[in-house]
Write an enzyme that holds these catalytic residues in place. Structure first.
Site, PDB file in Angstrom:
ATOM      1  N   GLY A 106      14.700  25.819  -7.878  1.00  0.00           N
ATOM      2  CA  GLY A 106      14.715  24.504  -7.254  1.00  0.00           C
ATOM      3  C   GLY A 106      16.062  23.814  -7.449  1.00  0.00           C
ATOM      4  CB  THR A 107      18.364  23.620 -10.355  1.00  0.00           C
ATOM      5  OG1 THR A 107      17.342  23.116 -11.217  1.00  0.00           O
ATOM      6  CG2 THR A 107      19.700  22.983 -10.691  1.00  0.00           C
TER       7      THR A 107
ATOM      8  CG  ASN B 131       9.981  15.407 -11.737  1.00  0.00           C
ATOM      9  OD1 ASN B 131      10.461  14.715 -10.847  1.00  0.00           O
ATOM     10  ND2 ASN B 131      10.515  15.470 -12.942  1.00  0.00           N
TER      11      ASN B 131
ATOM     12  CD  GLN C  65       6.688  19.221 -10.387  1.00  0.00           C
ATOM     13  OE1 GLN C  65       5.500  19.550 -10.459  1.00  0.00           O
ATOM     14  NE2 GLN C  65       7.561  19.614 -11.290  1.00  0.00           N
TER      15      GLN C  65
ATOM     16  CB  SER D  74      10.992  25.618  -7.918  1.00  0.00           C
ATOM     17  OG  SER D  74      11.036  26.307  -9.141  1.00  0.00           O
TER      18      SER D  74
ATOM     19  CG  HIS E 199       9.353  27.846 -12.615  1.00  0.00           C
ATOM     20  ND1 HIS E 199       9.121  27.042 -13.699  1.00  0.00           N
ATOM     21  CD2 HIS E 199      10.408  27.301 -11.970  1.00  0.00           C
ATOM     22  CE1 HIS E 199      10.015  26.056 -13.725  1.00  0.00           C
ATOM     23  NE2 HIS E 199      10.816  26.203 -12.692  1.00  0.00           N
TER      24      HIS E 199
ATOM     25  CB  THR F 251      22.669  41.821  -5.310  1.00  0.00           C
ATOM     26  OG1 THR F 251      23.937  42.402  -5.019  1.00  0.00           O
ATOM     27  CG2 THR F 251      21.559  42.843  -5.127  1.00  0.00           C
TER      28      THR F 251
ATOM     29  CB  CYS G 166      15.134  17.882 -18.279  1.00  0.00           C
ATOM     30  SG  CYS G 166      14.393  18.328 -16.733  1.00  0.00           S
TER      31      CYS G 166
HETATM   32  N1  PLP Z   1      12.995  19.261  -8.646  1.00  0.00           N
HETATM   33  C1  PLP Z   1      11.857  18.859  -9.232  1.00  0.00           C
HETATM   34  C2  PLP Z   1      11.093  17.714  -8.643  1.00  0.00           C
HETATM   35  C3  PLP Z   1      11.395  19.497 -10.384  1.00  0.00           C
HETATM   36  O1  PLP Z   1      10.271  19.080 -10.971  1.00  0.00           O
HETATM   37  C4  PLP Z   1      12.149  20.566 -10.923  1.00  0.00           C
HETATM   38  C5  PLP Z   1      11.742  21.246 -12.175  1.00  0.00           C
HETATM   39  O2  PLP Z   1      11.089  20.671 -13.010  1.00  0.00           O
HETATM   40  C6  PLP Z   1      13.323  20.974 -10.242  1.00  0.00           C
HETATM   41  C7  PLP Z   1      13.708  20.298  -9.120  1.00  0.00           C
HETATM   42  C8  PLP Z   1      14.158  22.123 -10.738  1.00  0.00           C
HETATM   43  O3  PLP Z   1      13.538  23.350 -10.388  1.00  0.00           O
HETATM   44  P1  PLP Z   1      13.938  24.708 -11.153  1.00  0.00           P
HETATM   45  O4  PLP Z   1      13.305  24.635 -12.490  1.00  0.00           O
HETATM   46  O5  PLP Z   1      13.329  25.800 -10.297  1.00  0.00           O
HETATM   47  O6  PLP Z   1      15.414  24.797 -11.163  1.00  0.00           O
END
Ligand code: PLP
Length: 401
Positions: free
Chosen positions: A83-84, A163, A191, A211, A213, A249, A336
């Site tokens: 997601g990041t 989130n 989310q 994302s 996971h 890759t 975080c």
């Molecule tokens: N955006 C939101 C709203 C999230 O809750 C998170 C992860 O907690 C992310 C982005 C980041 O995703 P990733 O952990 O896959 O980098």
């Protein structure tokens, strides 16, 4: 392994994982689907021989699975490392591709740091960013988006669901306004995907991040939807993968995993979201019965698995540590920010008073959550809160036992 982990005060063995917004366990079916791509089918999708085509076809299947779960075309899906990366790519890519048109970006004060730290970095590169406020439930008002758009605005980025507090944003309305004004619209649906219905057409989005996971897929997997004919600059430079847009890759096992996980979550969404939101409401009710406890986020328009409350007179960290000893795993603020003592930027933006902001607890339910877990959690949280209040010098006499 999970079953053996914890023994509570009564000798009961428990593993109650209520931090599914931080991450989810990869589903059994997902792990099974992934495994052959580490060894037997290890070919590089870019290679030309037949055996490598198995990998290429698997990536294609995953692309179709992701596309079909969000109402997109397969060629509009680009795999990322999470997601990041998807958020960074969407925002930086749109900003630099459109810098001749303008330098103004609109976002909200409650975005994930994957968005906020990206826009803060862009400010250092000369972009201007408006951080819209939210109401007390953490919701952005679409009319605030309209009012903030100027002729220099090139991008609006507002999350689909928060989130920390679980509030679901009026994304379709925001997207409609952005489109009307000819401004690109990105949404961080990390989310939301796999938990609530996502349809990129109905939501009027140009870009959307997910994302793996967060819905039973592997960590380090993600995808960015980019609407056809929308051009953004690449973030990763190198090989020709992902139509020259995202070099490197392909993480074939991970891509197979995110595709399978989203397909499964999508198929089960209606039933599972009804079940989980029923449990969520029971949990919220049980927690609000504890005196001087308040719900964070919107009472109705919230993710089916999100519970976030604040208890007056105590620290969230202390609650977490005591719950941990009882086999209950939760969080305070986002994963975080839970490592820092700064008050949550989301709760601050919602106007939660500073003197109680540190007493927040987020419990996010998942596939394994049962009715029995809810009762156990309510009972244990009640006990822990009372214990901590009895120890706190700030507690008023009527709350002591
Ligand atoms: N955006 C939101 C709203 C999230 O809750 C998170 C992860 O907690 C992310 C982005 C980041 O995703 P990733 O952990 O896959 O980098």
């Amino acid at each position: 392994m999970r079953e053996k982990q914890k023994i509570d005060m009564t000798g009961d063995t428990r593993f109650i994982y209520m931090d599914n917004a931080a991450t989810t366990p990869a589903r059994k079916e997902v792990v099974e689907a992934i495994l052959p791509f580490f060894s037997d089918n290890f070919g590089n999708p870019s290679s030309l021989y037949d055996f490598a085509k198995i990998s290429g076809e698997a990536v294609g299947r995953a692309r179709a699975q992701v596309a079909s779960a969000i109402g997109a075309q397969p060629e509009e899906i680009y795999f990322t490392s999470g997601g990041t990366e998807a958020d960074n790519w969407a925002i930086k890519g749109a900003a630099f591709a459109n810098k001749e048109k303008g330098n103004h970006i609109i976002t909200s004060q409650v975005e994930h740091h994957a968005v906020l730290h990206t826009t803060e970095w862009l400010e250092k590169q000369g972009f201007e960013v408006t951080y819209l406020p939210v109401d007390r439930y953490g919701m952005v008002n679409p009319e605030d988006v309209r009012a903030a758009i100027t002729e220099r605005t090139i991008l609006v980025t507002i999350m689909t669901a928060n989130n920390e507090v679980g509030t679901i944003m009026p994304v379709a309305e925001i997207g409609r306004i952005a489109r009307e004004k000819g401004v690109l619209f990105h949404t961080d649906a990390v989310q939301a995907a796999g938990h609530i219905p996502i349809d990129v057409e109905e939501m009027n989005v140009d870009m959307l991040s997910i994302s793996g996971h967060k819905f039973g897929g592997p960590k380090g997997t993600g995808a960015l939807y980019i609407k056809k004919e929308r051009e953004i600059d690449p973030l990763m430079h190198g090989g020709a993968q992902e139509k020259h847009s995202r070099a490197g890759t392909e993480n074939v096992p991970g891509i197979v995993g995110i595709g399978k996980a989203l397909e499964l979550s999508f198929a089960e969404m209606e039933r599972e979201s009804k079940r989980i939101s029923g449990l969520r409401d029971k949990l919220i009710q049980g927690l609000l019965d504890i005196p001087k406890t308040h719900l964070n986020g919107h009472p109705q328009v919230r993710l089916p698995n999100n519970v976030n409350v604040v208890f007056e007179y105590i620290e969230g960290e202390a609650i977490l540590l005591m719950l941990n000893r009882r086999g209950i795993y939760a969080s305070t603020g986002s994963a975080c920010s839970s490592k820092s003592l700064d008050p949550s930027h989301v709760l601050t933006a919602c106007g939660v008073p500073q003197e109680i902001i540190h007493g927040s607890l987020r419990l996010t339910l998942g596939q394994d959550t049962t009715e029995d877990d809810i009762e156990y959690v309510v009972e244990n949280v009640r006990g822990v809160v009372q214990k901590l209040r009895n120890m706190s010098p700030l507690t008023t006499p009527e709350l002591r036992e």
